[in-house]
Design a protein around this motif. Sequence first.
Motif, PDB file in Angstrom:
ATOM      1  N   ASP A 188      61.941  68.484  89.920  1.00  0.00           N
ATOM      2  CA  ASP A 188      60.571  68.277  90.394  1.00  0.00           C
ATOM      3  C   ASP A 188      60.305  66.785  90.564  1.00  0.00           C
ATOM      4  O   ASP A 188      60.473  66.003  89.614  1.00  0.00           O
ATOM      5  CB  ASP A 188      59.579  68.881  89.402  1.00  0.00           C
ATOM      6  CG  ASP A 188      58.149  68.702  89.840  1.00  0.00           C
ATOM      7  OD1 ASP A 188      57.691  69.478  90.699  1.00  0.00           O
ATOM      8  OD2 ASP A 188      57.487  67.762  89.341  1.00  0.00           O
ATOM      9  N   ALA A 189      59.872  66.382  91.753  1.00  0.00           N
ATOM     10  CA  ALA A 189      59.688  64.960  92.040  1.00  0.00           C
ATOM     11  C   ALA A 189      58.599  64.334  91.181  1.00  0.00           C
ATOM     12  O   ALA A 189      58.714  63.176  90.777  1.00  0.00           O
ATOM     13  CB  ALA A 189      59.359  64.757  93.520  1.00  0.00           C
ATOM     14  N   HIS A 190      57.535  65.084  90.885  1.00  0.00           N
ATOM     15  CA  HIS A 190      56.488  64.528  90.033  1.00  0.00           C
ATOM     16  C   HIS A 190      57.013  64.313  88.611  1.00  0.00           C
ATOM     17  O   HIS A 190      56.715  63.297  87.977  1.00  0.00           O
ATOM     18  CB  HIS A 190      55.264  65.446  90.026  1.00  0.00           C
ATOM     19  CG  HIS A 190      54.437  65.352  91.270  1.00  0.00           C
ATOM     20  ND1 HIS A 190      54.674  66.140  92.380  1.00  0.00           N
ATOM     21  CD2 HIS A 190      53.383  64.558  91.594  1.00  0.00           C
ATOM     22  CE1 HIS A 190      53.795  65.842  93.325  1.00  0.00           C
ATOM     23  NE2 HIS A 190      53.009  64.885  92.873  1.00  0.00           N
ATOM     24  N   GLY A 191      57.798  65.269  88.111  1.00  0.00           N
ATOM     25  CA  GLY A 191      58.388  65.092  86.793  1.00  0.00           C
ATOM     26  C   GLY A 191      59.343  63.917  86.755  1.00  0.00           C
ATOM     27  O   GLY A 191      59.339  63.116  85.815  1.00  0.00           O
ATOM     28  N   GLN A 192      60.173  63.785  87.788  1.00  0.00           N
ATOM     29  CA  GLN A 192      61.085  62.655  87.854  1.00  0.00           C
ATOM     30  C   GLN A 192      60.325  61.327  87.909  1.00  0.00           C
ATOM     31  O   GLN A 192      60.725  60.340  87.281  1.00  0.00           O
ATOM     32  CB  GLN A 192      61.988  62.796  89.079  1.00  0.00           C
ATOM     33  CG  GLN A 192      62.973  63.959  88.991  1.00  0.00           C
ATOM     34  CD  GLN A 192      63.740  64.173  90.282  1.00  0.00           C
ATOM     35  OE1 GLN A 192      63.385  63.635  91.333  1.00  0.00           O
ATOM     36  NE2 GLN A 192      64.801  64.970  90.209  1.00  0.00           N
ATOM     37  N   ALA A 193      59.207  61.312  88.664  1.00  0.00           N
ATOM     38  CA  ALA A 193      58.410  60.086  88.758  1.00  0.00           C
ATOM     39  C   ALA A 193      57.782  59.732  87.413  1.00  0.00           C
ATOM     40  O   ALA A 193      57.698  58.557  87.047  1.00  0.00           O
ATOM     41  CB  ALA A 193      57.327  60.248  89.824  1.00  0.00           C
ATOM     42  N   ASP A 194      57.340  60.749  86.672  1.00  0.00           N
ATOM     43  CA  ASP A 194      56.773  60.489  85.348  1.00  0.00           C
ATOM     44  C   ASP A 194      57.810  59.831  84.440  1.00  0.00           C
ATOM     45  O   ASP A 194      57.516  58.860  83.731  1.00  0.00           O
ATOM     46  CB  ASP A 194      56.289  61.794  84.706  1.00  0.00           C
ATOM     47  CG  ASP A 194      55.004  62.309  85.327  1.00  0.00           C
ATOM     48  OD1 ASP A 194      54.284  61.515  85.957  1.00  0.00           O
ATOM     49  OD2 ASP A 194      54.719  63.511  85.182  1.00  0.00           O
ATOM     50  N   LEU A 195      59.031  60.347  84.464  1.00  0.00           N
ATOM     51  CA  LEU A 195      60.085  59.774  83.619  1.00  0.00           C
ATOM     52  C   LEU A 195      60.465  58.376  84.100  1.00  0.00           C
ATOM     53  O   LEU A 195      60.688  57.469  83.290  1.00  0.00           O
ATOM     54  CB  LEU A 195      61.303  60.695  83.617  1.00  0.00           C
ATOM     55  CG  LEU A 195      61.085  62.102  83.051  1.00  0.00           C
ATOM     56  CD1 LEU A 195      62.369  62.912  83.132  1.00  0.00           C
ATOM     57  CD2 LEU A 195      60.579  62.036  81.604  1.00  0.00           C
ATOM     58  N   ALA A 196      60.505  58.176  85.418  1.00  0.00           N
ATOM     59  CA  ALA A 196      60.847  56.862  85.957  1.00  0.00           C
ATOM     60  C   ALA A 196      59.788  55.819  85.630  1.00  0.00           C
ATOM     61  O   ALA A 196      60.091  54.624  85.557  1.00  0.00           O
ATOM     62  CB  ALA A 196      61.048  56.956  87.467  1.00  0.00           C
ATOM     63  N   SER A 197      58.556  56.277  85.410  1.00  0.00           N
ATOM     64  CA  SER A 197      57.474  55.340  85.087  1.00  0.00           C
ATOM     65  C   SER A 197      57.552  54.828  83.653  1.00  0.00           C
ATOM     66  O   SER A 197      56.809  53.919  83.272  1.00  0.00           O
ATOM     67  CB  SER A 197      56.118  56.010  85.302  1.00  0.00           C
ATOM     68  OG  SER A 197      55.836  56.949  84.268  1.00  0.00           O
ATOM     69  N   GLY A 198      58.420  55.425  82.852  1.00  0.00           N
ATOM     70  CA  GLY A 198      58.568  55.002  81.470  1.00  0.00           C
ATOM     71  C   GLY A 198      58.068  55.998  80.457  1.00  0.00           C
ATOM     72  O   GLY A 198      58.237  55.797  79.250  1.00  0.00           O
ATOM     73  N   LEU A 199      57.455  57.099  80.920  1.00  0.00           N
ATOM     74  CA  LEU A 199      57.018  58.132  79.990  1.00  0.00           C
ATOM     75  C   LEU A 199      58.230  58.829  79.381  1.00  0.00           C
ATOM     76  O   LEU A 199      59.234  59.055  80.059  1.00  0.00           O
ATOM     77  CB  LEU A 199      56.145  59.165  80.696  1.00  0.00           C
ATOM     78  CG  LEU A 199      54.774  58.732  81.224  1.00  0.00           C
ATOM     79  CD1 LEU A 199      54.089  59.904  81.914  1.00  0.00           C
ATOM     80  CD2 LEU A 199      53.896  58.183  80.116  1.00  0.00           C
TER      81      LEU A 199
END
Length: 322
Positions: A188-199
């Motif tokens: 999921d791109a939103h999940g990947q973006a959350d992890l990439a943001s440092g979460l």
Amino acid sequence: MPDALVIRPLTGPEELGLFLRLTYTLDDEVADDLATGRRVPAWMWVAVRGERLLGRLSWWTHKAGGEPFTLDFFDLDPELSEEERAEIGLRLLETATAAVIPAGTRRPEFGRFLPADWREVPETRAELETLFGVLERSGARPLVERLRLEWRPGTPVAEPTDRLAFRPVRDREDLVGLMTSVMEGTLDAHGQADLASGLTPREAAEQHYDEELAEYASPREWWRVAELPGSGEPVGFVVPARNNYHHTIAYIGVLPAHRGHGYIDDVLAEGTRVLASTGVPRIRAATDLGNVPMAAAFARAGYVAFQHAINHVWDAPGASPS
């Protein structure tokens, strides 16, 4: 002498007719959104020249009193030239954003529903690419294109099998723990973006739960955890719900240790059965265009793709146009 371009928010609900002079698939929801506080006139901006509406945009939130959550309206008069649409669109976007979104904070995500064949229709593609160009000049980038899916009454629903047992979600921690686990290897791109943001996976799961799932007023008893019969080992979960507009498969996942065994079909069928048994007029769902396994599971369950959606995000607070 031609009238000057004026960019401003609506003065109140009485100007809804002005806002609706341009068209978009969500137009029929705006009046109720205003009545319930999911939109406020100060978030609904127009670009006008005399009596002519040249552009409009609006932010939306989950419930009255919330901060702007997403920018979900952004339309420009198709009769304008491409150059005019680009210029007026950027002025409208930047003027409204400066007034509505506090300086130094990240802009809310932009989301747009599209015809599934938007790339194949020259006029539609040109208008949308101009719009996306405006977003990118303002500092946004495309995040993901998604399939919007729908199950309709009369579509067969798979009968339960003995492969999995299902129980209701016990509480927040029960579900958040499972959501944390499925973040591993997520497509999921939103999940990947959350992890990439440092979460961390846990922080991303908590944010998803608190900002979306916790807001649903539909019964929590609908939410299901899938377990292996006998051992009770969790395999996955599904969150059937009703948002402000439709019944939906809000979230579904299979834990990493149990992927590759076809359990997603059983879990999706359970969520579909829960909602279908209540006599719903339709069930909505969405998945990333690139998440081929999940898209295939929805297709096997009888869900039909009726639209696409594209999301853009601003990574940096206060991003300025180029």
